[in-house]
Design a protein around this motif. Structure first.
Motif, PDB file in Angstrom:
ATOM      1  N   SER A 291       0.823  -1.203   0.000  1.00 20.69           N
ATOM      2  CA  SER A 291       0.000   0.000   0.000  1.00 20.69           C
ATOM      3  C   SER A 291       0.860   1.256   0.000  1.00 20.69           C
ATOM      4  O   SER A 291       0.621   2.211  -0.747  1.00 20.69           O
ATOM      5  CB  SER A 291      -0.910  -0.024   1.227  1.00 20.69           C
ATOM      6  OG  SER A 291      -1.613   1.171   1.343  1.00 20.69           O
TER       7      SER A 291
ATOM      8  N   GLU B 137      -5.401  -0.520  -4.615  1.00 18.12           N
ATOM      9  CA  GLU B 137      -5.731   0.313  -3.465  1.00 18.12           C
ATOM     10  C   GLU B 137      -7.104  -0.059  -2.906  1.00 18.12           C
ATOM     11  O   GLU B 137      -7.300  -0.131  -1.697  1.00 18.12           O
ATOM     12  CB  GLU B 137      -5.737   1.767  -3.912  1.00 18.12           C
ATOM     13  CG  GLU B 137      -5.214   2.714  -2.856  1.00 18.12           C
ATOM     14  CD  GLU B 137      -4.808   4.017  -3.493  1.00 18.12           C
ATOM     15  OE1 GLU B 137      -5.712   4.730  -3.939  1.00 18.12           O
ATOM     16  OE2 GLU B 137      -3.600   4.300  -3.575  1.00 18.12           O
TER      17      GLU B 137
ATOM     18  N   SER C  95      -7.560  -1.570   0.789  1.00 20.00           N
ATOM     19  CA  SER C  95      -8.371  -0.786   1.720  1.00 20.00           C
ATOM     20  C   SER C  95      -9.572  -1.590   2.204  1.00 20.00           C
ATOM     21  O   SER C  95      -9.962  -1.504   3.375  1.00 20.00           O
ATOM     22  CB  SER C  95      -8.842   0.509   1.061  1.00 20.00           C
ATOM     23  OG  SER C  95      -7.738   1.319   0.761  1.00 20.00           O
TER      24      SER C  95
ATOM     25  N   SER D   7     -10.353  -2.564   5.991  1.00 18.68           N
ATOM     26  CA  SER D   7     -11.624  -2.191   6.603  1.00 18.68           C
ATOM     27  C   SER D   7     -12.228  -3.380   7.321  1.00 18.68           C
ATOM     28  O   SER D   7     -12.670  -3.294   8.474  1.00 18.68           O
ATOM     29  CB  SER D   7     -12.600  -1.685   5.533  1.00 18.68           C
ATOM     30  OG  SER D   7     -12.030  -0.605   4.838  1.00 18.68           O
TER      31      SER D   7
ATOM     32  N   LEU E 143      -7.268   4.049   7.585  1.00 21.91           N
ATOM     33  CA  LEU E 143      -8.452   3.783   6.754  1.00 21.91           C
ATOM     34  C   LEU E 143      -9.111   5.050   6.217  1.00 21.91           C
ATOM     35  O   LEU E 143      -9.468   5.119   5.045  1.00 21.91           O
ATOM     36  CB  LEU E 143      -9.490   3.005   7.570  1.00 21.91           C
ATOM     37  CG  LEU E 143      -9.260   1.503   7.633  1.00 21.91           C
ATOM     38  CD1 LEU E 143     -10.266   0.864   8.571  1.00 21.91           C
ATOM     39  CD2 LEU E 143      -9.370   0.895   6.242  1.00 21.91           C
TER      40      LEU E 143
ATOM     41  N   PHE F 202      -8.600   6.847   2.745  1.00 18.05           N
ATOM     42  CA  PHE F 202      -9.176   6.175   1.582  1.00 18.05           C
ATOM     43  C   PHE F 202     -10.609   6.643   1.343  1.00 18.05           C
ATOM     44  O   PHE F 202     -10.974   7.037   0.232  1.00 18.05           O
ATOM     45  CB  PHE F 202      -9.136   4.661   1.789  1.00 18.05           C
ATOM     46  CG  PHE F 202      -9.785   3.905   0.674  1.00 18.05           C
ATOM     47  CD1 PHE F 202      -9.177   3.841  -0.587  1.00 18.05           C
ATOM     48  CD2 PHE F 202     -11.008   3.274   0.858  1.00 18.05           C
ATOM     49  CE1 PHE F 202      -9.777   3.153  -1.621  1.00 18.05           C
ATOM     50  CE2 PHE F 202     -11.613   2.579  -0.182  1.00 18.05           C
ATOM     51  CZ  PHE F 202     -10.992   2.514  -1.417  1.00 18.05           C
TER      52      PHE F 202
ATOM     53  N   LEU G 218      -2.652   8.239   2.982  1.00 19.24           N
ATOM     54  CA  LEU G 218      -2.582   6.783   3.118  1.00 19.24           C
ATOM     55  C   LEU G 218      -1.197   6.336   3.562  1.00 19.24           C
ATOM     56  O   LEU G 218      -1.015   5.250   4.096  1.00 19.24           O
ATOM     57  CB  LEU G 218      -2.947   6.101   1.792  1.00 19.24           C
ATOM     58  CG  LEU G 218      -4.439   6.078   1.477  1.00 19.24           C
ATOM     59  CD1 LEU G 218      -4.668   5.471   0.107  1.00 19.24           C
ATOM     60  CD2 LEU G 218      -5.200   5.310   2.537  1.00 19.24           C
TER      61      LEU G 218
ATOM     62  N   ARG H  47      -0.320   4.677   6.730  1.00 20.40           N
ATOM     63  CA  ARG H  47      -0.432   3.230   6.930  1.00 20.40           C
ATOM     64  C   ARG H  47       0.883   2.617   7.375  1.00 20.40           C
ATOM     65  O   ARG H  47       0.917   1.587   8.028  1.00 20.40           O
ATOM     66  CB  ARG H  47      -0.860   2.567   5.616  1.00 20.40           C
ATOM     67  CG  ARG H  47      -2.331   2.743   5.384  1.00 20.40           C
ATOM     68  CD  ARG H  47      -2.787   1.986   4.181  1.00 20.40           C
ATOM     69  NE  ARG H  47      -4.225   2.171   4.050  1.00 20.40           N
ATOM     70  CZ  ARG H  47      -4.907   1.925   2.953  1.00 20.40           C
ATOM     71  NH1 ARG H  47      -4.270   1.478   1.885  1.00 20.40           N
ATOM     72  NH2 ARG H  47      -6.189   2.105   2.906  1.00 20.40           N
TER      73      ARG H  47
END
Lengths: 275, 275, 275, 275
Positions: free
Chosen positions: B44, B68, B72, B76, B105, B108, B121, B124
């Motif tokens: 990611s 992506e 994601s 989630s 999260l 996104f 992002l 992350r």
């Protein structure tokens, strides 16, 4: 840093009242006063900064001038009151903060005669050091004193180190002047000394850098030296800080252990309750 | 850093099973889960980076978007499961890693409305800090806590040091503004403060450097000061680290004090003999 | 660093003789051999360097080639002999210096097929680490081990610190990418990360520097952070070195004093002769 | 640094008188002599610097020459007297300051034959190190010795560290030469080594900086390494300084051991009880 502990209020009632408001932060009004002060200091600093930016100054010139007048007036009154409400006026005037309070005022009055001095108003920022008192941040204040004390205690060694460093830089700069023989950035000895300091402190702007292979070789040696030398001030301050860590006077009465942390209540060696 | 020790799995069997897979790495499936997670985090992060490179984005735009989406979605679901399988849900949600999992999260979902937030992002990456748990690297984890704790314990002193440094830089920058009088890079006070920080931290980009002899002289003094001042944070952290070379596992059974030196035989808080 | 202590010479007389010449420096011939070796290593390194300078290569190309051949041949023979004269051949081959001796040879043979690999000959320099043995500089060798050991012992903490630093740089770089929005030097996230590392390590080339006021403000924060963070590796290594200063096992039997220097023969607290 | 303690004045009365004036600062005349000397050293250094600035040299050329003659004559006479008035002439001539006094003179006489050597007069600055004696600043002198001793004691470790660093830089520079393949600033291996040193010491002029993505990636690794490595010399010197926080005056009466910790009650070398 001279502390303001030993200031004694005047006997008159209203002076005593003002003393508590101005010097202390243990009443709501005193707290409010300090917060307002802090806000005004920050505002004043920002205004001076913004005045130096042509675009902003063009648009808000008048506003800036008015605000500066108001804040300076407030500071002036405050300064006079600070002197009035304490008995030992000299103690305040020549204390660390007393001098700063004074320095925070003069540039304003001087700027009528010498406009350039206006920018010295930035020294007002030093008043911010009072910040810790305002919020009663005793721990922060102690840590502040800790750092100042460590620097003060190692200042003599650091001065000597700086003397060594300056002599070293002057000599290296002069040698480099001979090596690079008047090339860009090495036209004169003072210029070359500037380069030497930029290099040995590892700042390395790059506005001046060696050009000839010989000069580069020389620079490499200087950089390696600077890289090793940086250890000296660090060593000095670290050794000093280590020293000031524990209450050096504390000793366990039973077992004689003197490695006692500040927050210890029992001896970690024999378990005896510490006084 | 809040540890995740105190999370308790729900009673249902499949939740307990999932708990072991997701939160622990002591089963083969748990291990696999963590490795996949680590791989997805890295993937990611790399995708976000590559998306910012026009040449790559042009060629692989669609692939990036799809990947992506997949990652994601996976994150989630994982986040929801993490909450579902523990009893004390708040403990997880507001733990250090719980917050990071959440932060990993939102960008996104936010990026549907504000495309620029997509680059957040990159946060992350922080999930990677779990890496040590995955490979059961207890020693590494302890050393990580050691560093974090040393920084945390000296944070107050470092904040004060930074406050000193900022005030110092502002004042020096303003003085330099007066010295260099509006030359390139010193047009305004904020610009000059930028130069002062670049110099005193020994970064020295060289995009701004003093031009007049007077300015260079001034810069030399600032550099020498910066060279000495760098010793302060080093001294603070070093002194702290020396201090905290304790057995991190040792805790006093009676009073819960976990600040126990390696050589201590009695708890310094309550005097209990240590095992 | 694997030491070569445990190498045992073969039984044959001439092999035993060669062993003393090659591995030891306690005979005049052994000494001579080592000095010649040191000289050849330095010569070889210098030749590789000079070959890369077009002006020199043009003039002395043939000389360089011939010298390289001679030195590489000598090293090849030496390597074969080193293996031949010891009994436990594997101990040598996979020792620290055994691997280096091997690495110092391959680039020469590889360069017949891949000319670029010639420059790897520079790795021959590592053979110079044997220098201390040559002149029987035991103190120097011990200090060398001291540094290596301190680094090795703190390596785990430093790896973690670097992981923190990398994650930090990636995040800061990405944020800066959003702030500076594709200006020169910040065109992509990887570019911005490069800038972040250049800044946080205080290298500060200046090939990339913030342009917008917002970017400069951001950079100032990063520099101040980097200035404080530099304390961490220093603290780690310093704490480690402090730790390795004294013989930690030594304790005075009479008074229990455990603060005993390596060179002490009497307890400094009670005066007892130490074992 | 050889101390000048052990110099013995000649027996003649006027020599003894001159000895006190020149070598000591405990009479008013001796004090005056030292202050004049300090002033002349500073003047001489400044003149050499100013001579290198074309504008100044053009205007004051004759003045500079005359002043240089006067000062050099004074120094010459002083040097001769220094030798004349002491009994053990060799002790002075080969002492630290004796050598410096000599070096401060030769450039002047050499400059008749080789004009460039004139700039070596800058070495006169080293005479300033006597400054502490002049003002009887014993504490400063002790701190000076403290720094010099700490550096001397850790010099062996620092040499080794520098050897490691040089080997490291040579190898990294060569690898970078292969990576950047002859781009600006990386045309030759020596050039690339220059870049490696500039980077690893965090100087970062920016006159040479990586251009290709591969080169930048490589540079990032080097910077992170340099950032960690800087901890080594710091650790060495700090550990040394911690170690040497002893009373420098304390010496064991029996065995002459002067390496005595502040808290020692018995000599660690011979076991004698300390006063």
């Amino acid at each position: 840093m001279e502390r303001e502990h030993n200031l004694i209020p005047e006997d008159t009632l209203w002076k005593r009242f003002l003393y508590r408001v101005i010097y202390r932060a243990d009443t709501r009004l005193g707290m409010l006063f300090d917060v307002v002060l802090l806000f005004l200091i920050l505002a004043s600093t920002l205004i001076v900064m913004m005045e130096s930016v042509p675009q902003l100054d063009k648009r808000f010139h008048f506003t800036f001038i008015v605000l500066e007048w108001i804040i300076s007036l407030f500071f002036s009154i405050e300064y006079v009151l600070r002197i009035m409400v304490v008995k030992n006026k000299k103690s305040y005037i020549f204390s660390f903060f007393g001098i700063i309070d004074f320095l925070a005022l003069i540039p304003f009055y001087l700027s009528f005669f010498f406009p350039i001095t206006k920018y010295f108003l930035i020294f007002r920022m030093l008043r911010m050091l009072r910040i810790f008192r305002i919020f009663n941040l005793l721990d922060f204040m102690n840590d502040g004193y800790f750092i100042v004390r460590a620097l003060k205690n190692s200042s003599r060694k650091i001065y000597i180190f700086l003397l060594f460093l300056i002599i070293f830089s002057v000599i290296v700069g002069s040698l480099m002047f001979m090596v690079e023989g008047g090339r860009t950035g090495f036209e004169t000895i003072p210029q070359s000394i500037y380069w030497a300091v930029v290099t040995v402190t590892t700042v390395g702007y790059g506005d001046v850098s060696p050009i000839t292979p010989m000069g580069k070789f020389f620079a490499v040696i200087l950089m390696l030296a600077g890289y090793s030398i940086i250890a000296v001030p660090t060593g000095i301050v670290t050794a000093e800080m280590r020293n000031k860590r524990q209450n050096l006077e504390k000793i366990c009465e039973r077992c004689g252990n003197d490695d006692i942390d500040d927050d210890a209540r029992y001896c970690k060696q024999c378990g005896k309750k510490l006084a």
